[in-house]
Design an enzyme around this catalytic site. Sequence first.
Site, PDB file in Angstrom:
ATOM      1  N   ASP A   8      79.349  56.893  95.452  1.00 25.85           N
ATOM      2  CA  ASP A   8      78.153  56.229  94.940  1.00 25.85           C
ATOM      3  C   ASP A   8      78.564  55.396  93.726  1.00 25.85           C
ATOM      4  O   ASP A   8      79.100  55.923  92.765  1.00 25.85           O
ATOM      5  CB  ASP A   8      77.118  57.297  94.555  1.00 25.85           C
ATOM      6  CG  ASP A   8      75.785  56.694  94.145  1.00 25.85           C
ATOM      7  OD1 ASP A   8      75.608  55.459  94.281  1.00 25.85           O
ATOM      8  OD2 ASP A   8      74.917  57.457  93.693  1.00 25.85           O
ATOM      9  N   ASP A 103      75.670  50.548  98.111  1.00 18.60           N
ATOM     10  CA  ASP A 103      76.625  51.122  97.161  1.00 18.60           C
ATOM     11  C   ASP A 103      76.920  52.597  97.410  1.00 18.60           C
ATOM     12  O   ASP A 103      77.474  53.276  96.557  1.00 18.60           O
ATOM     13  CB  ASP A 103      76.117  50.938  95.725  1.00 18.60           C
ATOM     14  CG  ASP A 103      75.070  51.977  95.357  1.00 18.60           C
ATOM     15  OD1 ASP A 103      74.268  52.346  96.223  1.00 18.60           O
ATOM     16  OD2 ASP A 103      75.074  52.421  94.205  1.00 18.60           O
ATOM     17  N   GLU A 104      76.546  53.077  98.581  1.00 18.99           N
ATOM     18  CA  GLU A 104      76.658  54.517  98.814  1.00 18.99           C
ATOM     19  C   GLU A 104      77.142  54.782 100.240  1.00 18.99           C
ATOM     20  O   GLU A 104      76.647  54.146 101.173  1.00 18.99           O
ATOM     21  CB  GLU A 104      75.264  55.108  98.687  1.00 18.99           C
ATOM     22  CG  GLU A 104      75.171  56.378  97.909  1.00 18.99           C
ATOM     23  CD  GLU A 104      73.724  56.863  97.913  1.00 18.99           C
ATOM     24  OE1 GLU A 104      73.487  57.961  98.413  1.00 18.99           O
ATOM     25  OE2 GLU A 104      72.847  56.138  97.425  1.00 18.99           O
TER      26      GLU A 104
HETATM   27  P1  TTP Z   1      71.274  54.102  93.111  1.00 21.49           P
HETATM   28  O1  TTP Z   1      72.593  54.475  93.692  1.00 21.49           O
HETATM   29  O2  TTP Z   1      70.109  55.004  93.323  1.00 21.49           O
HETATM   30  O3  TTP Z   1      71.425  53.949  91.538  1.00 21.49           O
HETATM   31  P2  TTP Z   1      72.418  53.087  90.647  1.00 21.49           P
HETATM   32  O4  TTP Z   1      73.611  52.648  91.416  1.00 21.49           O
HETATM   33  O5  TTP Z   1      71.653  51.989  90.012  1.00 21.49           O
HETATM   34  O6  TTP Z   1      72.818  54.079  89.491  1.00 21.49           O
HETATM   35  P3  TTP Z   1      73.489  55.523  89.484  1.00 21.49           P
HETATM   36  O7  TTP Z   1      73.768  55.885  90.915  1.00 21.49           O
HETATM   37  O8  TTP Z   1      74.754  55.347  88.688  1.00 21.49           O
HETATM   38  O9  TTP Z   1      72.516  56.414  88.816  1.00 21.49           O
HETATM   39  O10 TTP Z   1      70.851  52.659  93.628  1.00 21.49           O
HETATM   40  C1  TTP Z   1      71.762  51.696  94.077  1.00 21.49           C
HETATM   41  C2  TTP Z   1      71.216  50.302  93.878  1.00 21.49           C
HETATM   42  O11 TTP Z   1      70.007  50.148  94.622  1.00 21.49           O
HETATM   43  C3  TTP Z   1      70.840  50.022  92.435  1.00 21.49           C
HETATM   44  O12 TTP Z   1      71.931  49.510  91.692  1.00 21.49           O
HETATM   45  C4  TTP Z   1      69.708  49.051  92.566  1.00 21.49           C
HETATM   46  C5  TTP Z   1      69.063  49.377  93.875  1.00 21.49           C
HETATM   47  N1  TTP Z   1      67.797  50.123  93.671  1.00 21.49           N
HETATM   48  C6  TTP Z   1      66.585  49.423  93.695  1.00 21.49           C
HETATM   49  O13 TTP Z   1      66.549  48.211  93.913  1.00 21.49           O
HETATM   50  N2  TTP Z   1      65.419  50.133  93.486  1.00 21.49           N
HETATM   51  C7  TTP Z   1      65.400  51.478  93.263  1.00 21.49           C
HETATM   52  O14 TTP Z   1      64.319  52.073  93.065  1.00 21.49           O
HETATM   53  C8  TTP Z   1      66.642  52.191  93.255  1.00 21.49           C
HETATM   54  C9  TTP Z   1      66.670  53.672  92.983  1.00 21.49           C
HETATM   55  C10 TTP Z   1      67.804  51.472  93.453  1.00 21.49           C
END
Ligand code: TTP
Length: 358
Positions: A8, A103-104
């Site tokens: 992630d 991203d995951e």
């Molecule tokens: P996540 O993997 O949930 O979060 P993140 O990468 O921003 O941060 P971390 O994992 O380090 O806590 O989300 C991945 C991407 O998806 C994020 O960069 C932006 C997008 N996203 C949205 O557009 N809306 C949302 O509500 C969420 C949770 C994520």
Amino acid sequence: MRKIIHIDADAFYASVEMRENPALRDQPIAVGGSSERRGVIATANYAARQFGVRSALPSARAKQLCPELQIIPPRFDLYRRISGQFRDIFADFTDRIEPLSLDEAYLDVSDSVHFGGSATLIAQEIRRRVREELALTVSAGVAPNKFLAKVASDWDKPDGQFTIAPGQVADFVYALPVSRINGVGKVTTEKLAKMGVITCGDLQDVPLTDLVRRFGKYGSRLADLAHGRDDREVKTSRLRKSISVERTYAQDLGDEATLFSALDDLLAELSERFGKIEQQYLPVKRFVKVKFRDFTQTTLEEAYEERGGSWLAVADFRRLLTGARQRKPLTVRLLGAGLRLEPRGGDNLDQLNLFQEG
Ligand code: TTP
């Protein structure tokens, strides 16, 4: 026993924007819609999170919490391109990749031969490569199943890595708050808290019949998760374009005899793996990949013309390897051998048969 890695990226969109514009590095930033147009935050960097700026928060509210906050409009094409680059790195270690979002991803490395099959070392190498090649950080979780791998990737975020070994599962879940179970949100957490259930250990003590009565089908799933059990497979759905086997060596390979014998091992494995899909795919090219001591890599491939003999004739691959090596006078860190594939068109054939029988 499976070996699953969950990867992630850290604050993905925001980290990309910081990479593209280093002046933003130490400032609170978020990616999202503008506050004037009732936009919401997609994600915030860690500096902004300290002010309580979170995903899904209205941008206007985020600005109140953190007046300094710079809100950057998203560039999805860029994020998609980087997501493909993540995938290319993962693919060097396994073809069993299940992306969950840009991203995951889950990786099943149970059969991977890299680093002696150590999922922890593979995850470390993936994180190192993402950092060096893409100037971004990702967190990784390593565990015997998807559920625990995902919990683990979150354990030491950002830029962290955490392994739950099979022997540690029981102790780990015992103390794990149920709220960390993916899918257990606010409502379920509260419902469970009212039953006196805070940790998975507490949850283990609730009779299955009670859980099913209260939560329906999800109740039995909860019971499994409470014990750290999850047998969902890593699902890879894409059509294959190639099949390959490669290996990073603990010690560089130098002389030809050693390289050829390493190649033989790869071909033996390739043959076994290709055998399983040979009915569906036709090889159109053979290739050899070499990564040198200086981390540069090269691939040499050639098309199958008129075919005689085996797809995996050792002499053909040796010739490619010799050609690839000549490109640099350096020892070899990684060696790979593979086939580019085309579907054999089995679907069409089946249809044809149907028509004939009908
Ligand atoms: P996540 O993997 O949930 O979060 P993140 O990468 O921003 O941060 P971390 O994992 O380090 O806590 O989300 C991945 C991407 O998806 C994020 O960069 C932006 C997008 N996203 C949205 O557009 N809306 C949302 O509500 C969420 C949770 C994520």
